[in-house]
Design an enzyme around this catalytic site. Structure first.
Site, PDB file in Angstrom:
ATOM      1  N   HIS A 131     -19.680  43.358   0.301  1.00 14.65           N
ATOM      2  CA  HIS A 131     -18.355  43.855   1.239  1.00 14.65           C
ATOM      3  C   HIS A 131     -18.284  45.330   1.345  1.00 14.65           C
ATOM      4  O   HIS A 131     -19.165  45.738   1.126  1.00 14.65           O
ATOM      5  CB  HIS A 131     -17.455  44.448   0.154  1.00 14.65           C
ATOM      6  CG  HIS A 131     -16.278  42.729  -0.467  1.00 14.65           C
ATOM      7  ND1 HIS A 131     -15.332  42.783  -0.280  1.00 14.65           N
ATOM      8  CD2 HIS A 131     -16.982  42.012  -1.639  1.00 14.65           C
ATOM      9  CE1 HIS A 131     -14.969  40.620  -0.832  1.00 14.65           C
ATOM     10  NE2 HIS A 131     -16.027  41.090  -1.274  1.00 14.65           N
ATOM     11  N   GLU A 152     -15.236  44.030   8.828  1.00 10.12           N
ATOM     12  CA  GLU A 152     -15.418  43.637   7.253  1.00 10.12           C
ATOM     13  C   GLU A 152     -16.455  42.207   7.340  1.00 10.12           C
ATOM     14  O   GLU A 152     -18.292  41.849   7.324  1.00 10.12           O
ATOM     15  CB  GLU A 152     -15.174  44.142   5.904  1.00 10.12           C
ATOM     16  CG  GLU A 152     -16.014  43.276   5.097  1.00 10.12           C
ATOM     17  CD  GLU A 152     -14.534  43.931   3.286  1.00 10.12           C
ATOM     18  OE1 GLU A 152     -15.316  44.227   2.403  1.00 10.12           O
ATOM     19  OE2 GLU A 152     -12.776  44.389   3.763  1.00 10.12           O
ATOM     20  N   HIS A 203     -14.795  38.107   1.922  1.00 13.08           N
ATOM     21  CA  HIS A 203     -13.940  37.973   2.816  1.00 13.08           C
ATOM     22  C   HIS A 203     -13.452  36.639   4.061  1.00 13.08           C
ATOM     23  O   HIS A 203     -14.829  35.784   3.457  1.00 13.08           O
ATOM     24  CB  HIS A 203     -13.412  39.182   3.962  1.00 13.08           C
ATOM     25  CG  HIS A 203     -12.814  40.035   3.157  1.00 13.08           C
ATOM     26  ND1 HIS A 203     -11.782  40.499   1.981  1.00 13.08           N
ATOM     27  CD2 HIS A 203     -13.482  41.558   3.004  1.00 13.08           C
ATOM     28  CE1 HIS A 203     -11.684  41.270   1.247  1.00 13.08           C
ATOM     29  NE2 HIS A 203     -12.909  41.986   2.114  1.00 13.08           N
ATOM     30  N   GLU A 241     -19.834  47.629  -2.860  1.00 19.05           N
ATOM     31  CA  GLU A 241     -19.344  47.782  -1.660  1.00 19.05           C
ATOM     32  C   GLU A 241     -20.676  48.876  -1.226  1.00 19.05           C
ATOM     33  O   GLU A 241     -20.807  49.616  -1.789  1.00 19.05           O
ATOM     34  CB  GLU A 241     -18.045  48.899  -1.298  1.00 19.05           C
ATOM     35  CG  GLU A 241     -16.747  47.929  -2.281  1.00 19.05           C
ATOM     36  CD  GLU A 241     -15.985  46.749  -1.305  1.00 19.05           C
ATOM     37  OE1 GLU A 241     -16.384  47.347  -0.237  1.00 19.05           O
ATOM     38  OE2 GLU A 241     -15.280  46.537  -1.895  1.00 19.05           O
TER      39      GLU A 241
END
EC number: 3.5.1.28
Length: 241
Positions: free
Chosen positions: A125, A70, A35, A200
């Site tokens: 992530h 995040e 991101h 993740e």
């Protein structure tokens, strides 16, 4: 900090990630802290998925219930991972250079990684799943689009899964299977020409996972596990390029 430029430590110092293989110095790892630090309408621009379709340039990501984003978690954990790898003599590059601005689109990040011909690519992530769901899962491209995705990327995913679990981080109980998840919708994995996974690390909506992510000690725990996973995979790849 310059994005995409390889960095190595001048004096290797073994980090808290002990028992790391000694034959990985000089290898190249591309780290993608998922991101952006900031977003605008441009993240909706359509880019290739690697499977003939298109998707948004970038997603804004999720956050813990207390508002810890995040993108900051992946940035701070990514810097810890980078420092530990550099200390082991591994050369590293980041997909973005800060946590306060727009970053490259997902396809651009994949192209940056491929241009470096790295030994490994790891994208960091955190999920935004149901509050009852806890744990990490490691994503890889499936069905594979090339021989690297079919073999080394899956091997990398399994080694990372094993090291995260051995470090006391639980496997996801709500998604994937046994801590792994083969996916076709992640452009960075689809476009990868070198061993690539997307981790993740936990679920930001779960109280136990979010508490770990929000603490400096927790982020170091994640980073220590990540460096073990990366180093363990690198040790299977022979000599530096």
């Amino acid at each position: 900090m310059i994005v995409g430029v390889l960095v190595a430590a001048a004096t290797p110092i073994i980090s808290s990630a002990s028992a790391t293989p000694a034959n990985i110095a000089g290898m190249v790892v591309f780290i993608d802290p998922g991101h952006n630090g900031a977003n605008d309408a441009s993240i909706g621009r359509q880019v290739p998925t690697g499977r003939g379709g298109t998707k948004n340039c970038q997603a804004s990501g999720t956050s813990t219930n207390s508002g810890y984003p995040e993108h900051t978690f992946t940035w701070e954990t990514g810097l810890r991972l980078r420092a530990a790898l550099n200390a082991l003599g591994v050369r590293t590059a980041l997909s973005r250079g800060n946590d306060n601005a727009l970053g490259p689109c997902v396809d651009e990040r994949a192209n940056m990684a491929n241009a470096l011909r790295p030994n490994a690519i790891v994208s960091l992530h955190a999920d935004g799943g149901p509050a009852s769901g806890r744990g990490f899962h490691v994503n890889y491209s499936a069905p594979p689009l090339n021989a690297i995705q079919a073999g080394p990327s899956v091997q990398f995913a399994r080694i990372m899964r094993d090291q995260l679990q051995a470090s006391g981080i639980p496997k996801a109980n709500y998604i994937g299977q046994d801590g792994l998840y083969g996916r076709s919708d992640l452009a960075g994995l689809n476009l990868a020409q070198y061993p690539s996974i997307l981790v993740e690390l936990g679920n930001m909506k779960n109280p136990a996972d979010s508490a770990l992510m929000e603490s400096a000690e927790g982020r170091q725990k994640y980073a220590n596990a990540l460096v073990r996973g990366v180093a363990g995979f690198l040790a299977t790849q022979g000599q530096a390029r």
